[in-house]
Write a protein that holds these residues in place. Structure first.
Motif, PDB file in Angstrom:
ATOM      1  N   THR A   1       0.825  -1.185   0.000  1.00 27.79           N
ATOM      2  CA  THR A   1       0.000   0.000   0.000  1.00 27.79           C
ATOM      3  C   THR A   1       0.872   1.252   0.000  1.00 27.79           C
ATOM      4  O   THR A   1       2.063   1.203   0.309  1.00 27.79           O
ATOM      5  CB  THR A   1      -0.925  -0.005   1.240  1.00 27.79           C
ATOM      6  OG1 THR A   1      -1.853   1.074   1.153  1.00 27.79           O
ATOM      7  CG2 THR A   1      -0.112   0.135   2.520  1.00 27.79           C
ATOM      8  N   GLN A   2       0.265   2.352  -0.313  1.00 33.66           N
ATOM      9  CA  GLN A   2       1.009   3.601  -0.373  1.00 33.66           C
ATOM     10  C   GLN A   2       1.006   4.309   0.975  1.00 33.66           C
ATOM     11  O   GLN A   2       0.102   4.110   1.812  1.00 33.66           O
ATOM     12  CB  GLN A   2       0.407   4.520  -1.440  1.00 33.66           C
ATOM     13  CG  GLN A   2       0.618   4.020  -2.858  1.00 33.66           C
ATOM     14  CD  GLN A   2       0.139   5.024  -3.891  1.00 33.66           C
ATOM     15  OE1 GLN A   2      -0.837   5.737  -3.670  1.00 33.66           O
ATOM     16  NE2 GLN A   2       0.829   5.080  -5.028  1.00 33.66           N
ATOM     17  N   MET A   3       2.004   5.115   1.171  1.00 34.33           N
ATOM     18  CA  MET A   3       2.096   5.938   2.385  1.00 34.33           C
ATOM     19  C   MET A   3       0.825   6.758   2.540  1.00 34.33           C
ATOM     20  O   MET A   3       0.252   7.241   1.549  1.00 34.33           O
ATOM     21  CB  MET A   3       3.281   6.892   2.277  1.00 34.33           C
ATOM     22  CG  MET A   3       4.614   6.294   2.613  1.00 34.33           C
ATOM     23  SD  MET A   3       5.861   7.588   2.809  1.00 34.33           S
ATOM     24  CE  MET A   3       5.833   8.330   1.191  1.00 34.33           C
TER      25      MET A   3
ATOM     26  N   VAL B   1       4.960  -0.814   2.669  1.00 39.64           N
ATOM     27  CA  VAL B   1       4.472   0.541   2.427  1.00 39.64           C
ATOM     28  C   VAL B   1       5.406   1.214   1.415  1.00 39.64           C
ATOM     29  O   VAL B   1       6.623   1.256   1.622  1.00 39.64           O
ATOM     30  CB  VAL B   1       4.414   1.357   3.734  1.00 39.64           C
ATOM     31  CG1 VAL B   1       3.840   2.736   3.465  1.00 39.64           C
ATOM     32  CG2 VAL B   1       3.570   0.629   4.776  1.00 39.64           C
ATOM     33  N   VAL B   2       4.826   1.714   0.344  1.00 34.19           N
ATOM     34  CA  VAL B   2       5.658   2.301  -0.734  1.00 34.19           C
ATOM     35  C   VAL B   2       5.335   3.788  -0.907  1.00 34.19           C
ATOM     36  O   VAL B   2       4.314   4.269  -0.410  1.00 34.19           O
ATOM     37  CB  VAL B   2       5.454   1.549  -2.057  1.00 34.19           C
ATOM     38  CG1 VAL B   2       5.900   0.114  -1.919  1.00 34.19           C
ATOM     39  CG2 VAL B   2       3.995   1.630  -2.506  1.00 34.19           C
TER      40      VAL B   2
ATOM     41  N   SER C   1       6.532  -0.876   7.421  1.00 32.91           N
ATOM     42  CA  SER C   1       6.792  -2.088   6.640  1.00 32.91           C
ATOM     43  C   SER C   1       7.430  -3.138   7.539  1.00 32.91           C
ATOM     44  O   SER C   1       8.464  -2.893   8.167  1.00 32.91           O
ATOM     45  CB  SER C   1       7.712  -1.790   5.452  1.00 32.91           C
ATOM     46  OG  SER C   1       7.084  -0.920   4.540  1.00 32.91           O
TER      47      SER C   1
ATOM     48  N   ASN D   1      -2.078   5.771   3.472  1.00 31.48           N
ATOM     49  CA  ASN D   1      -3.314   4.984   3.439  1.00 31.48           C
ATOM     50  C   ASN D   1      -3.630   4.393   4.811  1.00 31.48           C
ATOM     51  O   ASN D   1      -2.775   4.310   5.699  1.00 31.48           O
ATOM     52  CB  ASN D   1      -3.195   3.862   2.414  1.00 31.48           C
ATOM     53  CG  ASN D   1      -3.343   4.349   0.990  1.00 31.48           C
ATOM     54  OD1 ASN D   1      -3.709   5.501   0.760  1.00 31.48           O
ATOM     55  ND2 ASN D   1      -3.035   3.485   0.031  1.00 31.48           N
TER      56      ASN D   1
END
Lengths: 111, 114
Positions: free
Chosen positions: A13-15, A110-111, A86, A17
């Motif tokens: 998931t993205q930062m 987390v990306v 992460s 979220n």
């Protein structure tokens, strides 16, 4: 039957979220836990719930909130995800009298 | 703070040999100790446990020794097999009950060489 099951197994998931990890145990234990395993494999307890009541809340950011609708379930909700979140998160159940059984883990990236 | 630790991060043994994994703990109130095996991509799997009123406990091919005097715990695996390759953790419960979780050591990676 899987004694302690958690979903999903992988979560990317993205930062920023918000995400949840679910956990269920069919062992009849009163107590459930969340552990975090970092990149160096170190396992550290985050939360402990006994019969739907929070018992332990280690030094964990308040972005992490456990929720236990009943004693067989303990979900972990994470708000505003950060890169440092992460890790692999493990649910467990049991205690001093019964031993501790772990789920297979949720790898959060987390990306 | 008090913690549980392992002496060796990696242990390499020949298949068929015996292996010994060591663990030191510092919480003198610890009264329940567990060894877990973790394979890649899986959760910790219970191997054997021991309570503080014992100093030795045996399972199938595994033996746990507890020395409370020097706060030392060891896991002996007899006749190691390729399937024994994993990371091994010692863990302790220090308060003797209630809803307390486990304190884990840092883990030892056991490598079985053919």
């Amino acid at each position: 039957d899987t004694a302690v099951s958690q979903t999903p197994k992988y979560l990317v998931t993205q930062m920023g979220n918000d995400k949840s990890i679910k956990c269920e145990q069919n062992l009849g234990h009163d107590t459930m836990y969340w552990y975090k395993q970092d990149s160096k494999k170190f396992l550290k307890i985050m939360f402990s719930y006994n019969n739907k009541e929070l018992i332990i809340n280690e030094t964990v950011p308040n972005r992490f909130s456990p929720k236990s609708p009943d004693k067989a379930h303990l979900n972990l909700h994470i708000n505003s995800l950060e890169l440092g979140d992460s890790a692999v998160y493990f649910c467990a159940s049991g205690g001093w009298n019964y031993g501790y059984t772990f789920g297979s883990g949720t790898r959060l990236t987390v990306v | 703070g008090e913690s549980v630790g392992l002496h060796l991060p990696t242990l390499s043994v020949q298949e068929g040999d015996n292996s010994i994994i060591n663990c030191a703990y510092s919480n003198s109130a610890s009264d329940y100790f567990i060894w877990y095996k973790q394979e890649s991509g899986k959760g910790p799997q219970f191997i054997i446990d021991i309570r503080s009123n014992m100093d030795k406990r045996q399972g199938q091919r595994v033996t746990v020794l507890l020395n409370k005097t020097v706060k030392h715990l060891s896991l002996q695996i007899a006749a190691t097999q390729p399937g024994d390759s994993a990371v091994y953790f010692c863990a302790e419960n220090g308060k003797g009950g209630g809803a307390d979780g486990l304190t884990f050591g840092k883990g030892t990676h056991l490598i079985i060489q053919p």
